[in-house]
Write an enzyme that holds these catalytic residues in place. Structure first.
Site, mmCIF file in Angstrom:
data_model
loop_
_atom_site.group_PDB
_atom_site.id
_atom_site.type_symbol
_atom_site.label_atom_id
_atom_site.label_comp_id
_atom_site.label_asym_id
_atom_site.label_seq_id
_atom_site.Cartn_x
_atom_site.Cartn_y
_atom_site.Cartn_z
ATOM 1 N N TYR A 1 0.759 -1.109 0.021
ATOM 2 C CA TYR A 1 -0.012 0.082 0.038
ATOM 3 C C TYR A 1 0.793 1.326 -0.053
ATOM 4 C CZ TYR A 1 -4.294 -2.935 0.827
ATOM 5 O OH TYR A 1 -5.125 -3.697 0.957
ATOM 6 N N LYS B 1 4.196 -14.884 1.065
ATOM 7 C CA LYS B 1 4.133 -15.567 -0.293
ATOM 8 C C LYS B 1 5.641 -15.904 -0.713
ATOM 9 C CE LYS B 1 1.600 -17.186 -3.916
ATOM 10 N NZ LYS B 1 0.848 -18.486 -3.685
ATOM 11 N N ASP C 1 -2.517 -17.369 0.240
ATOM 12 C CA ASP C 1 -3.687 -18.254 -0.493
ATOM 13 C C ASP C 1 -4.072 -19.299 0.293
ATOM 14 O OD1 ASP C 1 -1.058 -19.431 -1.185
ATOM 15 O OD2 ASP C 1 -1.575 -19.956 -3.083
ATOM 16 N N ASP D 1 -5.062 -6.957 5.389
ATOM 17 C CA ASP D 1 -6.196 -6.029 5.161
ATOM 18 C C ASP D 1 -7.370 -7.248 4.959
ATOM 19 O OD1 ASP D 1 -8.090 -4.195 4.701
ATOM 20 O OD2 ASP D 1 -7.201 -3.382 2.810
ATOM 21 N N ASP E 1 -10.515 -8.900 7.413
ATOM 22 C CA ASP E 1 -11.591 -8.931 7.074
ATOM 23 C C ASP E 1 -12.362 -10.256 6.995
ATOM 24 O OD1 ASP E 1 -11.967 -6.248 7.058
ATOM 25 O OD2 ASP E 1 -12.976 -5.980 4.954
#
Ligand code: NAD
Length: 359
Positions: free
Chosen positions: A142, A193, A225, A249, A253
């Protein structure tokens, strides 16, 4: 007598209603534990715009910088939606995060037995879920540069974002992950990852290095993943998850929605020193129900519990609040958002009082 100063920022919409209940709980706990909480209330977000034209004044920022912790309700509402982005209520949150240097976002997701039906997942999958996502908040994809969209000579465009982390940035978030795990079941999962992204290959190496200082915490690793999949397949396996900004993020959620009840979920954002911390519910200002006295104050009350645990080392008091909430739910008290036939419908203040009574 120990004394802590707390900046209380109720904000907009249901903010003042839920904050009233949360501060009552805080004061009661302080009294019992022989700790003085000096609360200073101030405007933030839309209410601050109405009073002084900006969502966060210099005085309020100074107050938060001089306090031991910040307790926030929620900001925003339809009234201020037409304003320019630079002075929207939500800008106050970004400014507070930046000025307080809040780089670690903690979001627990816990299933309460009595609310198990609120989830979209099967009860046997989520029964007993009690996990927390520690998300890096100021770096990663980000914020990395270069970023932007550029025009190419052939008339097409090219968009770029960069996932970047330095060793010190990874070290500090890893330490938060290990410290949080130490206060819980002592299991830390680092999500990356590393099979594809070099940045997260570094992430994994640094987390392993920091892990040597925490031999009492069991460290494991998972690709993002797989983690997204495991969260809905078998969420009970997780205790503490530490991860990069974007991954966090998304995963936080996903994790919070395991519980199915937004009015129940607290959060903490922590900085480099003990006196840099902000606690708030994950939900917004709920303008649709503001002023009706029906908001669920539990997310804010549980944010107080997090504050006691992470800012003031008051584990017993923190646990007492969580247990009180559990008992109140067990006795059938429900605000409208979590109401089911056969339970007792409670207003915002009735719910607050019920928790207070259990304490
Ligand atoms: P929201 O979280 O405010 O509301 C979503 C839905 O959940 C609404 O139906 C609301 O009534 C319900 N809800 C939320 N909290 C509840 C509670 N404690 N008890 C009972 N029901 C509750 O999200 P939204 O509607 O997308 O946003 C409303 C405003 O809040 C917007 O201005 C948005 O920008 C702002 N917002 C602020 C924050 C924050 O301050 N941290 C976070 C999210 C949204």
């Amino acid at each position: 007598m120990k004394r802590y100063s707390i900046a209380v920022l109720p904000g907009d919409g249901i903010g003042p209603e839920i904050m009233h209940e949360a501060t009552m709980v805080l004061n009661a706990v302080g009294k019992k534990a022989g700790v003085e909480f000096a609360l200073t209330e101030a405007l933030v977000g839309g209410s601050s715009i109405d009073a002084s034209g900006v969502p966060l004044t210099d005085e309020v920022l100074k107050l938060t910088l001089l306090s031991d912790a910040v307790l926030l309700g929620a900001v925003g509402g339809t009234k201020w939606e037409a304003l320019d982005y630079s002075i929207r209520p939500e800008r106050a949150l970004l400014a507070l995060r930046k000025e307080l240097g809040l780089f670690a976002n903690l979001r627990p997701a816990r299933i309460y037995k009595d609310l198990i039906d609120a989830s979209t997942l099967k009860p046997e999958v989520i029964d007993g879920v009690d996990l927390i996502v520690v998300r890096e908040l100021t770096g990663g994809l980000y914020f990395g540069t270069p970023k932007g969209v550029e025009k190419l000579p052939d008339g097409t465009e090219r968009g770029v974002n960069t996932m970047v982390y330095t060793t010190p940035e990874i070290e500090r978030i890893a330490k938060v992950g290990f410290e949080v795990a130490r206060k819980r079941r002592k299991k830390l999962l680092s999500v990356d990852k590393a099979n594809v992204l070099e940045t997260t290959e570094l992430w994994r190496r640094v987390v392993i290095k920091i892990g040597r200082d925490y031999p009492d915490v069991e460290l494991s690793h998972m690709y993002v993943d797989n983690c997204a999949m495991q969260l809905v397949r078998n969420p009970r396996q997780f205790d503490v998850i530490v991860t990069e900004n974007t991954f966090g993020d998304i995963l936080s959620d996903e994790a919070s929605m395991l519980t199915g009840s937004i009015g129940m979920l607290p959060s903490a954002s922590l900085g480099a020193t003990k006196n840099r911390a902000m606690y708030e519910p994950i939900h917004g200002s709920a303008p649709d129900i503001a002023g009706k006295g029906i908001a669920n104050p539990i997310a804010t009350i549980l944010s107080v519990a997090m504050m006691l645990k992470y800012s003031f080392e008051m584990e017993d008091a923190s646990n007492a609040i969580e247990t009180a909430v559990e008992k109140v739910l067990g006795k059938g008290f429900r605000t409208a958002d979590i109401y089911q036939p056969g339970t007792k419908k409670a207003s915002c203040s009735e719910m607050g009082e019920a928790v207070l009574k259990e304490l």
